[in-house]
Scaffold this motif. Structure first.
Motif: not given
Lengths: 114, 110
Positions: A55, A97-102, B32, B36, B46, B51, B93, B96
């Motif tokens: 990805r 898949a998104g970058v904002e996922e933990t 975002y 960490y 985390l 945001r 970020t 992505e």
């Protein structure tokens, strides 16, 4: 315990060799990420797989490759190893898949190239 | 490429004091910003995130602030405890991907 497992914990090898690092994501997570942590480069994103497909790609060398298998575990292959590849390699996983996922990180594999 | 600067590299405080870690980023594509905590021998974990449509977020003793115009964000830890001792990483970020700062080693002395 994040739920992400990595094997082996430690790996010592010689220059020019090839090694495979293994990662099992948390149950239910579809994304797997690989990171390299070294003293001079810090924590760097290498590559992301989502449900078996690549990805996103970061600073991954051509000598390195990865894949994610149908059971969602992932392997990072490092070949033609150099002294500078000595580092901690982390795997992380997330649900989506998104970058904002933990992202949940595993305990890492410490690689020493002699 | 994206660059995330983090300061200070080390921070020593007395138990009960506050600690502040600051980061700046270069690419306005970042929306975002996670933080960490990495304890010795473990992977990063985390602890809080923010945001770009939010200026501040709190979770008990930790808070993050974001100034998107200045491309600057900070982590604030109040009433520090010895178990807060660890290395803290900020991240941005762009496109992505997580781009990490260089880390801050926080030492909280009893």
């Amino acid at each position: 315990d994040s739920g992400v497992t990595q094997t082996p914990k430690h790996l010592i090898t010689a220059t020019g060799q090839r090694v495979t690092l293994r990662c099992s994501p948390r149950s239910g997570d579809l994304s797997v990420y690989w990171y390299q942590q070294s003293l001079d480069q810090g924590l760097q994103f290498l590559i992301q797989y989502y449900n078996g497909e690549e990805r996103a790609k970061g600073n991954i060398l051509e000598r390195f490759s990865a894949q994610q298998f149908p059971d969602l575990h992932s392997e990072l292959n490092l070949s033609s190893l150099e002294l500078g590849d000595s580092a901690l390699y982390f795997c992380a996983s997330s649900v989506g898949a998104g970058v904002e996922e933990t992202q949940y990180f595993g305990p890492g594999t410490r690689l020493l190239v002699l | 490429g994206e660059n995330v600067e983090q300061h200070p590299s080390t921070l020593s405080v007395q138990e009960g004091d506050s600690a502040v870690i600051k980061c700046t980023y270069s690419d306005s594509a970042s929306n975002y910003f996670p933080w960490y905590k990495q304890e010795l021998g473990k992977g990063p974990q985390l602890i809080i995130d923010i945001r770009s449509n939010v200026g501040e977020k709190k979770d008990q003793r930790i808070a993050v602030t974001l100034n998107k115009t200045a491309k600057h964000f900070s982590l604030h830890i109040t009433e520090t405890q010895p178990e807060d001792s660890a290395v803290y990483f900020c991240a941005a970020t762009p496109y992505e991907k997580l781009v990490f700062g260089t880390g801050t080693r926080l030492l909280v002395s009893p």
